[in-house]
Write an enzyme that holds these catalytic residues in place. Structure first.
Site, PDB file in Angstrom:
ATOM      1  CG  ASN A   9      -1.693   1.239   1.431  1.00  0.00           C
ATOM      2  OD1 ASN A   9      -1.739   2.090   0.542  1.00  0.00           O
ATOM      3  ND2 ASN A   9      -2.326   1.382   2.585  1.00  0.00           N
ATOM      4  CD1 TRP A  10       3.254   0.953  -3.017  1.00  0.00           C
ATOM      5  CD2 TRP A  10       3.408   2.245  -4.838  1.00  0.00           C
ATOM      6  NE1 TRP A  10       3.927   0.235  -3.976  1.00  0.00           N
ATOM      7  CE2 TRP A  10       4.031   1.002  -5.113  1.00  0.00           C
ATOM      8  CE3 TRP A  10       3.389   3.211  -5.849  1.00  0.00           C
ATOM      9  CZ2 TRP A  10       4.621   0.719  -6.345  1.00  0.00           C
ATOM     10  CZ3 TRP A  10       3.966   2.926  -7.074  1.00  0.00           C
ATOM     11  CH2 TRP A  10       4.580   1.695  -7.321  1.00  0.00           C
ATOM     12  CE  LYS A  11      -0.087   3.200   4.811  1.00  0.00           C
ATOM     13  NZ  LYS A  11       0.070   3.274   6.258  1.00  0.00           N
ATOM     14  CG  HIS A  95      -5.665   1.784   5.442  1.00  0.00           C
ATOM     15  ND1 HIS A  95      -5.194   2.706   6.347  1.00  0.00           N
ATOM     16  CD2 HIS A  95      -4.654   0.909   5.227  1.00  0.00           C
ATOM     17  CE1 HIS A  95      -3.940   2.402   6.645  1.00  0.00           C
ATOM     18  NE2 HIS A  95      -3.589   1.330   5.988  1.00  0.00           N
ATOM     19  CD  GLU A  97      -2.796   5.356   6.889  1.00  0.00           C
ATOM     20  OE1 GLU A  97      -2.831   5.433   5.651  1.00  0.00           O
ATOM     21  OE2 GLU A  97      -1.854   4.813   7.523  1.00  0.00           O
ATOM     22  CD  GLU A 167      -3.029  -2.460   7.395  1.00  0.00           C
ATOM     23  OE1 GLU A 167      -1.933  -2.686   6.881  1.00  0.00           O
ATOM     24  OE2 GLU A 167      -3.681  -1.425   7.187  1.00  0.00           O
ATOM     25  N   GLY A 173       3.091   2.358  10.752  1.00  0.00           N
ATOM     26  CA  GLY A 173       4.039   3.452  10.604  1.00  0.00           C
ATOM     27  C   GLY A 173       4.809   3.785  11.865  1.00  0.00           C
ATOM     28  CB  SER A 213       5.795  -1.724  11.662  1.00  0.00           C
ATOM     29  OG  SER A 213       5.406  -0.391  11.944  1.00  0.00           O
ATOM     30  N   GLY A 234       3.119  -1.075   4.185  1.00  0.00           N
ATOM     31  CA  GLY A 234       3.138   0.348   3.854  1.00  0.00           C
ATOM     32  C   GLY A 234       4.550   0.789   3.503  1.00  0.00           C
ATOM     33  N   GLY A 235       5.220   1.401   4.471  1.00  0.00           N
ATOM     34  CA  GLY A 235       6.538   2.011   4.231  1.00  0.00           C
ATOM     35  C   GLY A 235       7.532   1.144   3.482  1.00  0.00           C
TER      36      GLY A 235
END
Ligand code: 13P
Length: 250
Positions: A9-11, A95, A97, A167, A173, A213, A234-235
């Protein structure tokens, strides 16, 4: 029984040029990998650019969000049909977010899941508790509400196109991950929910990803757990080398 899925997930990251560079490097880094499904979910603006690059590769294209209507006066929104047209095979829905920053509730997320499935795409439904909910002992209630709410009205036959992503919000993150054992316990609980709402076969066949993470140095331990069927990253999905190492878990 369940083929693992590693999804990135590149956000809100990567221009079109940066997306092409990342996917080009990633394609080379995961060429020939057949041990799991691989998916990237870039920003909307990169989807149609990446689709031809990914066609025929072992990497699928997904979107990070959608609106649960096909067409109409919904300024600024994107339907599952348009995402399919842009080359997507899956959409991330619910998600944390989006739940937190855009006040999406379970009823709205449920509409999105249904819309994604109606378009013939896979829905990756995210669930997860906040730190406060965990500390208050509400974790199982929250996960039950989000899972049953997100899947409300769906019957077992369409669950083959649903992936659940657990998640924990406090792990996203932050560099903190649930321990392998804690994550396994939650995944096992989620699978039990599916068994209760549907049947044993649905519970056995539905993939449940872990997210929060996930990195090259912790993926192996997580993926060794019986009920962890993949990762939503993610990251670490923003670097081809790191994501490729995660894809090559073992
Ligand atoms: P991080 O891997 O950056 O913690 O993000 C997880 C996530 O939210 C994936 O959807």
């Amino acid at each position: 029984m369940r083929r693992p899925l590693i999804a990135g997930n590149w956000k809100l990251h990567k221009t079109r040029d940066e997306s092409v560079a990342l996917v080009t490097a990633l394609k080379a880094a995961v060429a020939g990998v057949d041990s799991c499904d691989i998916l990237v979910a870039p920003p909307f603006t990169a989807l149609a650019v990446l689709a031809p690059l990914l066609a025929g590769s072992n990497i699928q294209l997904g979107a990070q969000n959608c609106y649960p209507e096909t067409t109409g006066a919904f300024t600024g929104e994107i339907s599952p049909q348009l995402l399919k047209d842009a080359g997507c095979s899956a959409v991330i829905v619910g998600h944390s977010e989006r739940r937190q920053l855009f006040a999406e509730d379970d009823a709205f997320i449920n509409r999105k899941v249904k819309a994604v499935l109606a378009a013939g795409l896979t829905a990756i439904l995210c669930v997860g508790e906040t730190l406060e909910e965990r500390e208050n002992g509400e974790i199982l209630d929250v996960l039950t509400r989000q899972t049953k709410g997100g899947l409300a009205g769906l019957d077992a036959t369409v669950l083959q196109n649903v992936v659940i992503a657990y998640e924990p919000v406090w792990a996203i993150g932050t560099g903190k991950t649930a321990s392998n054992e804690d994550a396994q316990e939650v995944h096992s609980f989620l699978r039990g929910l599916l068994r209760g709402s549907y049947d044993q076969a649905t519970a056995d066949n539905t993939r449940i990803l872990y997210g929060g993470s996930v990195k090259p140095d912790n993926v192996d331990g997580l993926m060794a757990q019986d009920d962890i069927d993949g990762a939503l990253v993610g990251g670490a999905s923003l670097k081809a080398e790191d994501f490729a190492r995660i894809v090559r878990f073992g």
